[in-house]
Design a protein around this motif. Structure first.
Motif, mmCIF file in Angstrom:
data_model
loop_
_atom_site.group_PDB
_atom_site.id
_atom_site.type_symbol
_atom_site.label_atom_id
_atom_site.label_comp_id
_atom_site.label_asym_id
_atom_site.label_seq_id
_atom_site.Cartn_x
_atom_site.Cartn_y
_atom_site.Cartn_z
ATOM 1 N N SER A 98 0.841 -1.205 0.000
ATOM 2 C CA SER A 98 0.000 0.000 0.000
ATOM 3 C C SER A 98 0.873 1.251 0.000
ATOM 4 O O SER A 98 0.437 2.320 -0.409
ATOM 5 N N THR A 99 2.120 1.124 0.430
ATOM 6 C CA THR A 99 3.028 2.279 0.431
ATOM 7 C C THR A 99 3.202 2.840 -0.986
ATOM 8 O O THR A 99 3.243 4.059 -1.181
ATOM 9 N N GLU A 100 3.276 1.964 -1.972
ATOM 10 C CA GLU A 100 3.427 2.457 -3.347
ATOM 11 C C GLU A 100 2.224 3.322 -3.728
ATOM 12 O O GLU A 100 2.358 4.334 -4.433
ATOM 13 N N LEU A 197 -8.028 7.911 2.903
ATOM 14 C CA LEU A 197 -8.353 7.205 4.146
ATOM 15 C C LEU A 197 -7.647 5.846 4.170
ATOM 16 O O LEU A 197 -7.989 4.953 3.392
ATOM 17 N N ASP A 198 -6.691 5.706 5.072
ATOM 18 C CA ASP A 198 -5.892 4.478 5.139
ATOM 19 C C ASP A 198 -6.566 3.490 6.094
ATOM 20 O O ASP A 198 -6.600 3.684 7.305
ATOM 21 N N GLU A 199 -7.109 2.412 5.514
ATOM 22 C CA GLU A 199 -7.781 1.379 6.319
ATOM 23 C C GLU A 199 -6.927 0.106 6.383
ATOM 24 O O GLU A 199 -7.458 -1.001 6.434
ATOM 25 N N PHE A 229 -2.422 -6.070 1.998
ATOM 26 C CA PHE A 229 -2.321 -7.511 2.266
ATOM 27 C C PHE A 229 -1.216 -7.815 3.281
ATOM 28 O O PHE A 229 -0.988 -8.955 3.632
ATOM 29 N N THR A 230 -0.509 -6.761 3.719
ATOM 30 C CA THR A 230 0.600 -6.951 4.656
ATOM 31 C C THR A 230 0.124 -7.359 6.039
ATOM 32 O O THR A 230 0.717 -8.222 6.678
ATOM 33 N N LYS A 231 -0.962 -6.725 6.487
ATOM 34 C CA LYS A 231 -1.339 -6.803 7.904
ATOM 35 C C LYS A 231 -2.169 -8.046 8.203
ATOM 36 O O LYS A 231 -1.664 -9.019 8.719
#
Ligand SMILES: Cc1ncc(COP(=O)(O)O)c(C=O)c1O
Length: 376
Positions: A98-100, A197-199, A229-231
């Motif tokens: 998601s950082t990208e 909005l970062d969910e 998909f990291t968390k």
């Protein structure tokens, strides 16, 4: 010849790297510990590891490696739309983590001088992405218990082009309520501003459906929702994240993104993970039980102020323990335990730590090590 740096864009010359948790590779080289000897409480990822279906899917797709991956990620976008319900493939954009997507969003929307509102403390990449593009961050301090003061926040929004929000917020584990979010989004609409909005951690929240704004992207073209998909899926090393937005916004980002940004094994694993309901159920049960255990045990420790936690991690002020976060981190490393020293977060001082919720055996080891250190 003068320094080659003068050729670089001004914003990039001044850019500083962002500090993150999960630095197991650095710790292995510094301490000589093997990776499997480190218990990582500093990265907030699923302690069960990836879904077995995801791992199996990687093995089954090894023969894709000689080919370029699907640059549009069509099957994965389809699977995400089905998983979320209420949105379609056209609303979804994939990123290499998601950082990208945080950086892509800034590249697409921020021009030099644009104002971006960032409540602090929060995840550091929003600030970095804004600065990289020459935008001007305006930091809004959260309250003493790390909540947004809605009325003053709405006033501060004036003149901003982008409002960054993280729900639940990293590192505070606090949640913004649905009604407050709606007011912010509506005000942003009136002011011609965008809401990012970062969910990334929303799937760890009890009754997440009540708090997620994914289904609102159809109603608000100025709303962009980020997921990872990291968390919850524990796929940090594969690098897969996604955004959900109005189709017009998604296709704009699509035009600007790097091609083939999600590799074939990552796409296959992510699709399989989305279909593993049993794994998700086990994850939710584990996090719920273990968060309650960890909160109870941490609150028994003298000198710790433990904040309520809505996500899978807990923020603690350790000022009265006699240790700074950096000191406690070093002491815990001797037990093979890595925690997040939060002093690098804008808005926090040197007395905050953040710990992830892990399995019972790991949580017990952490608590016992803490007691050892604090009682010695
Ligand atoms: C709030 C938040 N958003 C996004 C990310 C980035 O996650 P990734 O790039 O691994 O998807 C992180 C990572 O720690 C985070 O804490």
């Amino acid at each position: 010849m003068n320094s080659i740096l003068r050729f670089a864009r001004r914003e990039v010359r001044d850019l500083r790297p962002c500090i993150h948790g999960g630095e197991v590779w650095e710790v292995t080289s510094r301490t000589g510990l093997r990776r499997d000897e480190i218990l990582d409480f500093s990265a907030n990822v699923n302690p069960l590891g990836p879904s077995p279906l995801a791992l199996e899917s990687i093995k089954n797709n090894l023969d894709c490696i000689p080919y370029y991956p699907d640059s549009d990620c069509n099957l994965l976008r389809e699977a995400i739309a089905k998983y979320l319900g209420d949105v379609s493939r056209e609303n979804v954009i994939l990123g290499n983590g998601s950082t990208e997507i945080i950086h892509l969003f800034a590249e697409v929307f921020i021009e030099r001088g644009d104002l971006a509102l960032i409540p602090v403390p929060t995840f550091g990449e929003y600030e970095k992405a804004v600065r990289k593009m020459g935008g001007k961050p305006r930091y809004i301090r959260l309250s003493r218990d790390f909540h947004i003061d809605l009325e003053s926040f709405l006033r501060e929004m004036e003149g901003a082009k982008i409002i960054f929000l993280c729900n639940p917020n990293n590192p505070t584990s606090t949640l913004i309520l649905h009604d407050s979010l709606l007011r912010i989004i509506e005000k942003a609409c009136e002011e011609d501003a965008l809401v990012f909005l970062d969910e990334s951690f929303i799937e760890f929240v009890d009754e997440k459906e009540r708090f997620s704004m994914v289904s609102e992207v159809k109603n608000y073209p100025n709303l962009f929702v980020l997921r990872s998909f990291t968390k919850v899926f524990g796929l940090a090393g594969l690098r897969v994240g996604y955004g959900v937005a109005h189709s017009e916004v998604a296709s704009l980002l699509f035009r600007a993104k790097v091609p083939w940004n999600v590799n074939c094994l990552a796409q296959a694993a992510a699709i399989a993970a989305l279909n593993d309901d049993e794994y998700l159920r086990r994850t939710w049960r584990l996090i719920k039980d273990e968060k309650a255990f960890l909160l109870r045990e941490l609150r028994r420790i003298k000198g710790f102020k433990v904040f309520p936690a809505h996500a899978n991690f807990i923020l603690i002020n350790i000022r009265d323990s006699g240790f700074t976060a950096a000191e406690l981190k070093e002491r815990l490393l001797k037990y093979g335990i890595l925690i997040r020293d939060c002093s690098s977060f804008r808005g926090l001082d040197e007395y905050y730590i953040r710990v992830a919720v892990r399995t019972r055996r790991e949580n017990e080891k952490f608590i016992n090590s803490l007691r050892d250190i604090l009682n010695s």
